[in-house]
Design an enzyme around this catalytic site. Structure first.
Site, PDB file in Angstrom:
ATOM      1  N   LYS A 136      25.143 -38.475 -12.206  1.00 21.24           N
ATOM      2  CA  LYS A 136      23.972 -38.811 -13.019  1.00 21.24           C
ATOM      3  C   LYS A 136      24.301 -39.508 -14.319  1.00 21.24           C
ATOM      4  O   LYS A 136      25.181 -39.078 -15.064  1.00 21.24           O
ATOM      5  CB  LYS A 136      23.220 -37.526 -13.355  1.00 21.24           C
ATOM      6  CG  LYS A 136      22.357 -37.029 -12.252  1.00 21.24           C
ATOM      7  CD  LYS A 136      21.446 -35.982 -12.826  1.00 21.24           C
ATOM      8  CE  LYS A 136      20.558 -35.352 -11.784  1.00 21.24           C
ATOM      9  NZ  LYS A 136      20.060 -34.068 -12.294  1.00 21.24           N
ATOM     10  N   ARG A 180      39.535 -22.678 -12.808  1.00 19.66           N
ATOM     11  CA  ARG A 180      38.955 -22.044 -13.990  1.00 19.66           C
ATOM     12  C   ARG A 180      39.314 -20.562 -14.078  1.00 19.66           C
ATOM     13  O   ARG A 180      39.460 -20.020 -15.167  1.00 19.66           O
ATOM     14  CB  ARG A 180      37.430 -22.169 -13.955  1.00 19.66           C
ATOM     15  CG  ARG A 180      36.984 -23.564 -14.232  1.00 19.66           C
ATOM     16  CD  ARG A 180      35.499 -23.675 -14.177  1.00 19.66           C
ATOM     17  NE  ARG A 180      35.088 -24.894 -14.888  1.00 19.66           N
ATOM     18  CZ  ARG A 180      33.837 -25.256 -15.074  1.00 19.66           C
ATOM     19  NH1 ARG A 180      32.862 -24.512 -14.616  1.00 19.66           N
ATOM     20  NH2 ARG A 180      33.564 -26.355 -15.736  1.00 19.66           N
ATOM     21  N   GLY A 190      34.269 -29.930 -13.302  1.00 19.82           N
ATOM     22  CA  GLY A 190      34.447 -29.102 -12.106  1.00 19.82           C
ATOM     23  C   GLY A 190      34.797 -29.928 -10.881  1.00 19.82           C
ATOM     24  O   GLY A 190      35.779 -29.645 -10.178  1.00 19.82           O
ATOM     25  N   GLY A 224      31.122 -31.126 -19.345  1.00 18.84           N
ATOM     26  CA  GLY A 224      30.181 -31.419 -20.434  1.00 18.84           C
ATOM     27  C   GLY A 224      30.732 -31.011 -21.786  1.00 18.84           C
ATOM     28  O   GLY A 224      30.598 -31.744 -22.773  1.00 18.84           O
TER      29      GLY A 224
HETATM   30  P1  ADP Z   1      32.223 -33.306 -12.794  1.00 23.11           P
HETATM   31  O1  ADP Z   1      31.862 -31.988 -12.174  1.00 23.11           O
HETATM   32  O2  ADP Z   1      33.664 -33.646 -12.593  1.00 23.11           O
HETATM   33  O3  ADP Z   1      31.780 -33.406 -14.226  1.00 23.11           O
HETATM   34  P2  ADP Z   1      29.836 -34.548 -11.807  1.00 23.11           P
HETATM   35  O4  ADP Z   1      29.268 -33.221 -11.494  1.00 23.11           O
HETATM   36  O5  ADP Z   1      29.234 -35.328 -12.903  1.00 23.11           O
HETATM   37  O6  ADP Z   1      31.415 -34.444 -11.999  1.00 23.11           O
HETATM   38  O7  ADP Z   1      29.719 -35.470 -10.511  1.00 23.11           O
HETATM   39  C1  ADP Z   1      30.206 -35.093  -9.244  1.00 23.11           C
HETATM   40  C2  ADP Z   1      29.264 -35.475  -8.150  1.00 23.11           C
HETATM   41  O8  ADP Z   1      28.955 -36.871  -8.195  1.00 23.11           O
HETATM   42  C3  ADP Z   1      29.867 -35.231  -6.790  1.00 23.11           C
HETATM   43  O9  ADP Z   1      29.073 -34.265  -6.118  1.00 23.11           O
HETATM   44  C4  ADP Z   1      29.792 -36.588  -6.087  1.00 23.11           C
HETATM   45  O10 ADP Z   1      29.450 -36.510  -4.719  1.00 23.11           O
HETATM   46  C5  ADP Z   1      28.713 -37.282  -6.871  1.00 23.11           C
HETATM   47  N1  ADP Z   1      28.794 -38.740  -6.725  1.00 23.11           N
HETATM   48  C6  ADP Z   1      29.787 -39.550  -7.104  1.00 23.11           C
HETATM   49  N2  ADP Z   1      29.534 -40.812  -6.736  1.00 23.11           N
HETATM   50  C7  ADP Z   1      28.344 -40.800  -6.095  1.00 23.11           C
HETATM   51  C8  ADP Z   1      27.531 -41.797  -5.465  1.00 23.11           C
HETATM   52  N3  ADP Z   1      27.908 -43.077  -5.410  1.00 23.11           N
HETATM   53  N4  ADP Z   1      26.358 -41.405  -4.926  1.00 23.11           N
HETATM   54  C9  ADP Z   1      25.960 -40.117  -4.971  1.00 23.11           C
HETATM   55  N5  ADP Z   1      26.677 -39.132  -5.552  1.00 23.11           N
HETATM   56  C10 ADP Z   1      27.859 -39.463  -6.104  1.00 23.11           C
HETATM   57 MG    MG Z   2      30.048 -31.285 -11.306  1.00 27.48          MG
END
Ligand code: ADP
Ligand code: MG
Length: 400
Positions: A202, A40, A355, A378
């Site tokens: 989530k 970033r 991220g 997001g």
């Molecule tokens: P991004 O930042 O790419 O948008 P998110 O923040 O939504 O992604 O999600 C990333 C997080 O999701 C990571 O910290 C990862 O460890 C967690 N994660 C992925 N799969 C699982 C799982 N099965 N159980 C718990 N956490 C998970």
């Molecule tokens: Mg994230």
């Protein structure tokens, strides 16, 4: 589009002017405040360098994490300021607040082509409340405002929205322009099939977007922890996997809606599970219907990787957001890595956003093989969703 972009303004206008530059330097950091991924920051350099060449005083403003309106030393942007100093190879003056007389004094006394880096804007409660009084303080004594924070463009916060009211014509930065070009192209005339691969922790933070995405995509591949809410909604046991009980009916609604729209939704068929995450106790691969009560799903399994990779291969446009598992731990990163590999080798136009997704991508060494790395998780999702975003509205994007 009616945004006035930074590169449409005569550089001479910025000579010795104070330019408030909102960036999204919300980078992942470890406990020792080391920056884990600087994408970033690096992608914002063209905007910063353009302003420096134009002899502006560049005043950098960002948020980091969720300090909830109070100063929190662990979320100080000072380490990011030093990182930027190394990248630019020039002095970056860090100021321990983002408003007040100290800021005014330092900015007013600064030389042309200097960089002033302000402390985390979310240390003030007025930021997330979009408080006009706080917004006015941010704008105080600044000549121009440039928004290059694509990752925060969906936030109606003071430094994104409120602050723009105090400038005759707030400007859009070069990174924002690049991001928007790609998203608008994908949004308005995607090459089909358009496939979205969505993971992460989530459901709650992404379900609204998923619902809208259904109207755009031909197929939706779901992984990460959010898959467990969907599997549970279908009545399956998911052991102790991360799951959101209160989102089960929403998840079911989404599956129903997908059927109505003939959008194919893919859920993992197999999983990597453990009995205990920190000690990696009893790591196994199981099918979806084989969860023991104390199994925790931490990644998608090899069968799922293969199936998803196959869908990705036939897509003309691929949008990926959210890791497929707890990729931070090597043992649980195979699903994410496997699909990064598939996305990297796919023929279709690929966009990766978020991220954690970018961090996983950079770790894999495949970042050069995707067509577009988006700095907004997001924000990108909400754009794809077709929502009007507060930051874009503030820049005049929707004005006709
Ligand atoms: P991004 O930042 O790419 O948008 P998110 O923040 O939504 O992604 O999600 C990333 C997080 O999701 C990571 O910290 C990862 O460890 C967690 N994660 C992925 N799969 C699982 C799982 N099965 N159980 C718990 N956490 C998970
Ligand atoms: Mg994230």
């Amino acid at each position: 589009m009616p945004i006035l972009w930074l590169d449409e303004v005569d550089p001479a206008e910025f000579n010795n002017k104070r330019v408030l530059l909102r960036v999204d330097f919300n980078v992942p950091m470890d406990d020792a405040h080391n920056i884990l991924d600087a994408e970033r920051i690096v992608l914002t350099l063209p905007t910063i360098r353009r302003l420096l060449r134009a002899k502006a005083k560049v005043v950098i403003l960002s948020h980091l994490g969720r300090p909830k309106g109070k100063p929190k030393p662990s979320l100080s942007l000072e380490p990011v300021a030093s990182y930027l100093r190394d990248l630019l190879d020039q002095e970056v003056v860090f100021v321990h607040d983002c408003i007040g007389d100290g800021v005014t004094r330092i900015v007013n006394n600064a030389e042309p082509s200097s960089v002033i880096f302000l402390e985390n804007v979310r240390f003030h409660g007025g930021e997330e409340k979009n408080d006009p009084v706080f917004a006015k303080l941010l704008a105080r004594n600044m000549d121009y405002y440039v928004d290059d924070a694509f990752g925060a463009i969906h936030r109606a916060h003071a430094s994104v929205d409120g602050v723009t009211k105090f400038f005759v014509k707030p400007l859009g930065g070069l990174l924002l322009k690049r991001e928007l070009d790609v998203f608008v192209r994908v949004l308005n005339q995607p090459e089909r099939p358009l496939v979205a691969l969505i993971g992460g922790a989530k459901v709650s933070s992404k379900i609204g977007v998923l619902l809208h995405l259904l109207k755009k995509v031909d197929a939706l591949l779901i992984g990460g922890a959010m898959a467990y809410t969907f599997l549970r909604a279908q009545g399956e046991a998911v052991g102790e996997s991360l799951m959101e009980e209160d989102k089960l009916s929403k998840a079911l609604g989404l599956l129903r809606k997908a059927r109505e729209l003939s959008v194919k939704i893919y859920l993992p068929k197999d999983h990597v599970v453990t009995k205990d995450i920190p000690t990696k106790k009893d790591v196994r691969i199981i099918r979806s219907n084989e969860f023991a009560p104390d199994d925790i799903g931490v990644d998608i399994g090899p069968m799922t990787v293969e199936e998803y990779a196959h869908v990705i291969k036939s897509a003309k446009t691929i949008f990926w957001n959210g890791p497929m598992g707890m990729y931070e731990r090597e043992e649980f990163a195979k699903g994410t890595d496997g699909l990064i590999d598939a996305v990297a080798h796919a023929q279709g136009f690929s966009i990766v956003g978020g991220g954690d997704s970018i961090a996983a991508l950079n770790k894999s060494g495949h970042s050069k093989d995707v067509d577009f790395v988006s700095t907004g998780g997001g924000a990108g999702l909400e754009l794809l969703e077709g929502k009007k975003l507060p930051g874009l509205m503030a820049l005049g994007y929707y004005d006709s």
